[in-house]
Design an enzyme around this catalytic site. Structure first.
Site, PDB file in Angstrom:
ATOM      1  N   CYS A  10       0.871  -1.173   0.000  1.00  0.00           N
ATOM      2  CA  CYS A  10       0.000   0.000   0.000  1.00  0.00           C
ATOM      3  C   CYS A  10       0.909   1.224   0.000  1.00  0.00           C
ATOM      4  O   CYS A  10       2.063   1.128  -0.423  1.00  0.00           O
ATOM      5  CB  CYS A  10      -0.989  -0.025   1.168  1.00  0.00           C
ATOM      6  SG  CYS A  10      -0.268   0.183   2.809  1.00  0.00           S
ATOM      7  N   THR A  11       0.438   2.337   0.495  1.00  0.00           N
ATOM      8  CA  THR A  11       1.243   3.552   0.470  1.00  0.00           C
ATOM      9  C   THR A  11       2.176   3.629   1.673  1.00  0.00           C
ATOM     10  O   THR A  11       3.392   3.630   1.531  1.00  0.00           O
ATOM     11  CB  THR A  11       0.339   4.802   0.411  1.00  0.00           C
ATOM     12  OG1 THR A  11      -0.527   4.686  -0.723  1.00  0.00           O
ATOM     13  CG2 THR A  11       1.165   6.069   0.293  1.00  0.00           C
ATOM     14  N   GLY A  12       1.608   3.676   2.883  1.00  0.00           N
ATOM     15  CA  GLY A  12       2.417   3.901   4.079  1.00  0.00           C
ATOM     16  C   GLY A  12       2.713   2.676   4.907  1.00  0.00           C
ATOM     17  O   GLY A  12       3.453   2.761   5.887  1.00  0.00           O
ATOM     18  N   ASN A  13       2.100   1.541   4.568  1.00  0.00           N
ATOM     19  CA  ASN A  13       2.296   0.283   5.299  1.00  0.00           C
ATOM     20  C   ASN A  13       1.889   0.411   6.764  1.00  0.00           C
ATOM     21  O   ASN A  13       2.493  -0.187   7.642  1.00  0.00           O
ATOM     22  CB  ASN A  13       3.740  -0.203   5.162  1.00  0.00           C
ATOM     23  CG  ASN A  13       3.949  -1.648   5.595  1.00  0.00           C
ATOM     24  OD1 ASN A  13       4.962  -1.961   6.207  1.00  0.00           O
ATOM     25  ND2 ASN A  13       3.017  -2.531   5.297  1.00  0.00           N
ATOM     26  N   CYS A  59      -1.844   0.709   7.391  1.00  0.00           N
ATOM     27  CA  CYS A  59      -3.254   0.315   7.518  1.00  0.00           C
ATOM     28  C   CYS A  59      -3.637  -0.793   6.531  1.00  0.00           C
ATOM     29  O   CYS A  59      -3.777  -1.937   6.931  1.00  0.00           O
ATOM     30  CB  CYS A  59      -4.211   1.509   7.466  1.00  0.00           C
ATOM     31  SG  CYS A  59      -4.102   2.550   6.022  1.00  0.00           S
ATOM     32  N   ARG A  60      -3.760  -0.508   5.242  1.00  0.00           N
ATOM     33  CA  ARG A  60      -4.282  -1.508   4.308  1.00  0.00           C
ATOM     34  C   ARG A  60      -3.400  -2.750   4.182  1.00  0.00           C
ATOM     35  O   ARG A  60      -3.893  -3.873   4.324  1.00  0.00           O
ATOM     36  CB  ARG A  60      -4.492  -0.892   2.914  1.00  0.00           C
ATOM     37  CG  ARG A  60      -5.636   0.081   2.853  1.00  0.00           C
ATOM     38  CD  ARG A  60      -5.714   0.772   1.522  1.00  0.00           C
ATOM     39  NE  ARG A  60      -4.546   1.647   1.354  1.00  0.00           N
ATOM     40  CZ  ARG A  60      -4.286   2.340   0.256  1.00  0.00           C
ATOM     41  NH1 ARG A  60      -5.078   2.250  -0.789  1.00  0.00           N
ATOM     42  NH2 ARG A  60      -3.242   3.130   0.186  1.00  0.00           N
ATOM     43  N   ASP A  68      -7.626   4.290   0.383  1.00  0.00           N
ATOM     44  CA  ASP A  68      -6.872   4.512   1.614  1.00  0.00           C
ATOM     45  C   ASP A  68      -7.804   5.080   2.693  1.00  0.00           C
ATOM     46  O   ASP A  68      -8.378   6.145   2.509  1.00  0.00           O
ATOM     47  CB  ASP A  68      -5.729   5.484   1.339  1.00  0.00           C
ATOM     48  CG  ASP A  68      -4.708   5.528   2.443  1.00  0.00           C
ATOM     49  OD1 ASP A  68      -4.970   5.012   3.549  1.00  0.00           O
ATOM     50  OD2 ASP A  68      -3.620   6.097   2.200  1.00  0.00           O
TER      51      ASP A  68
END
Length: 185
Positions: free
Chosen positions: A8-11, A13-14, A122
């Site tokens: 995902c983007t920031g690692n 949450c998703r 997100d």
């Protein structure tokens, strides 16, 4: 052992939710290793509080997860890479062209209506209900993802056995490979 990598983007949450959900679904299996990373992750952050909360509702503890940024070694080690969005998939294709054939959307194998957006948005900064919807989208996509992984693994094993059988024995038979293409191939 198959190595699965969620992106995902920031690692925070998703992808940690996907990691936790798949590990939960595959508990008892020792043929799959699951990890996650982020395209824009800052190394060493914990999972967002809302993600921890919605995962705990399912009895899954993600509180010990630590974020990591995607790097070439993680890409090289992964047998399958699953992204949350098409844009993330395109970014991996651009940064790691050799990984294109093993990079897919999480929801790519899920049956859907024509034209349905397969991206998992997100939830960062959103309400707890948005996190639940995100978690549920991921959870609902994983059974078809597991089938894909298992079918691919079975097909690779079968092909390896056929190659071994074709080249075994005193008189090795020639291995025949057929390739086909259209005018653009």
């Amino acid at each position: 052992m198959k190595k699965i990598l969620f992106i995902c983007t920031g690692n925070i949450c998703r992808s940690p939710m996907a990691d936790g959900l798949l590990n939960h679904m595959l508990r008892g299996r020792n043929d799959v290793q699951v990890a996650s990373a982020g395209l824009g992750a800052q190394d060493g952050l914990g999972v967002s509080d809302a993600a921890v909360e919605v995962m705990a509702e399912l009895g899954i503890n993600t509180s010990s997860h630590v974020s990591q940024s995607l790097n070439s070694e993680l890409v090289r080690q992964a047998d399958f890479i699953f992204t949350m969005t098409r844009q993330q998939q395109d970014t991996i294709h651009a940064l790691y062209p050799a990984a294109a054939e093993k990079t897919f959307l999480v929801r790519e194998f899920e049956e859907s209506r024509t034209g349905e957006n397969k991206d998992i948005a997100d939830p960062i900064g959103q309400s707890i209900d948005v996190y639940r919807r995100t978690r549920d989208q991921i959870r609902d996509a994983l059974p078809s993802l597991i089938v894909f992984i298992d079918q691919t693994t079975t097909a690779v094993r079968k092909a390896a056995k056929e190659v071994a059988a074709a080249t075994a024995g005193d008189e090795a038979r020639p291995l025949r490979i057929a390739l086909a293409a259209d005018h653009g191939g």
